[in-house]
Design a protein around this motif. Structure first.
Motif, PDB file in Angstrom:
ATOM      1  N   UNK A   1      -1.231   3.494   0.549  1.00  0.00           N
ATOM      2  CA  UNK A   1      -0.638   2.455   1.440  1.00  0.00           C
ATOM      3  C   UNK A   1       1.026   2.413   1.305  1.00  0.00           C
ATOM      4  N   UNK A   2       1.239   2.103  -0.096  1.00  0.00           N
ATOM      5  CA  UNK A   2       2.847   1.875  -0.378  1.00  0.00           C
ATOM      6  C   UNK A   2       3.543   3.054   0.179  1.00  0.00           C
TER       7      UNK A   2
ATOM      8  N   UNK B   1       5.622  -2.140   1.624  1.00  0.00           N
ATOM      9  CA  UNK B   1       5.323  -1.526   0.578  1.00  0.00           C
ATOM     10  C   UNK B   1       5.451  -2.112  -0.805  1.00  0.00           C
ATOM     11  N   UNK B   2       6.503  -3.029  -0.838  1.00  0.00           N
ATOM     12  CA  UNK B   2       6.937  -3.966  -2.094  1.00  0.00           C
ATOM     13  C   UNK B   2       5.512  -4.963  -2.018  1.00  0.00           C
ATOM     14  N   UNK B   3       5.276  -5.432  -0.948  1.00  0.00           N
ATOM     15  CA  UNK B   3       4.035  -6.548  -1.128  1.00  0.00           C
ATOM     16  C   UNK B   3       2.924  -5.787  -1.601  1.00  0.00           C
ATOM     17  N   UNK B   4       2.646  -4.851  -1.350  1.00  0.00           N
ATOM     18  CA  UNK B   4       1.140  -4.111  -1.740  1.00  0.00           C
ATOM     19  C   UNK B   4       1.326  -3.379  -3.129  1.00  0.00           C
ATOM     20  N   UNK B   5       2.603  -3.056  -3.530  1.00  0.00           N
ATOM     21  CA  UNK B   5       2.886  -2.695  -4.963  1.00  0.00           C
ATOM     22  C   UNK B   5       4.105  -3.375  -5.245  1.00  0.00           C
TER      23      UNK B   5
ATOM     24  N   UNK C   1       6.559  -1.180  -7.783  1.00  0.00           N
ATOM     25  CA  UNK C   1       6.697   0.231  -7.571  1.00  0.00           C
ATOM     26  C   UNK C   1       8.376   0.514  -7.322  1.00  0.00           C
ATOM     27  N   UNK C   2       9.062   1.075  -8.366  1.00  0.00           N
ATOM     28  CA  UNK C   2      10.464   1.094  -8.414  1.00  0.00           C
ATOM     29  C   UNK C   2      10.968   1.695  -7.106  1.00  0.00           C
ATOM     30  N   UNK C   3      10.415   2.800  -6.716  1.00  0.00           N
ATOM     31  CA  UNK C   3      10.736   3.824  -5.578  1.00  0.00           C
ATOM     32  C   UNK C   3      11.172   2.715  -4.548  1.00  0.00           C
TER      33      UNK C   3
END
Length: 75
Positions: A8-9, A35-39, A42-44
């Motif tokens: 998903x992210x 994406x940030x909310x889910x992971x 996650x640096x990317x």
């Protein structure tokens, strides 16, 4: 863990790339935020968020995103 959840992210990041290339920076930021909310580590996704915030002139928020990236690198 469900394999689809891990993707998903990346799906949100891919959507953000398409939107950004189409000049829809605000919509791209919304996708990256998902994406940030889910992971959140996650640096990317955080890098993409910082870049989009910079493009939008939201410098303080971009700096905060970069600080989060730096903190993750030290963890």
């Amino acid at each position: 863990n469900h394999p689809g959840r891990q993707q998903l992210p990346e799906r949100h990041r891919a959507k953000a790339r398409v939107l950004s290339r189409g000049g829809q920076t605000e919509a791209a930021l919304a996708a990256v935020d998902q994406a940030v909310k889910r992971a959140p580590q996650l640096p990317e996704a955080l890098k993409a968020r910082a870049s989009l915030l910079t493009t939008l002139g939201r410098t303080e928020e971009a700096e905060a995103a970069r600080a989060t990236i730096a903190a993750l690198g030290k963890a």
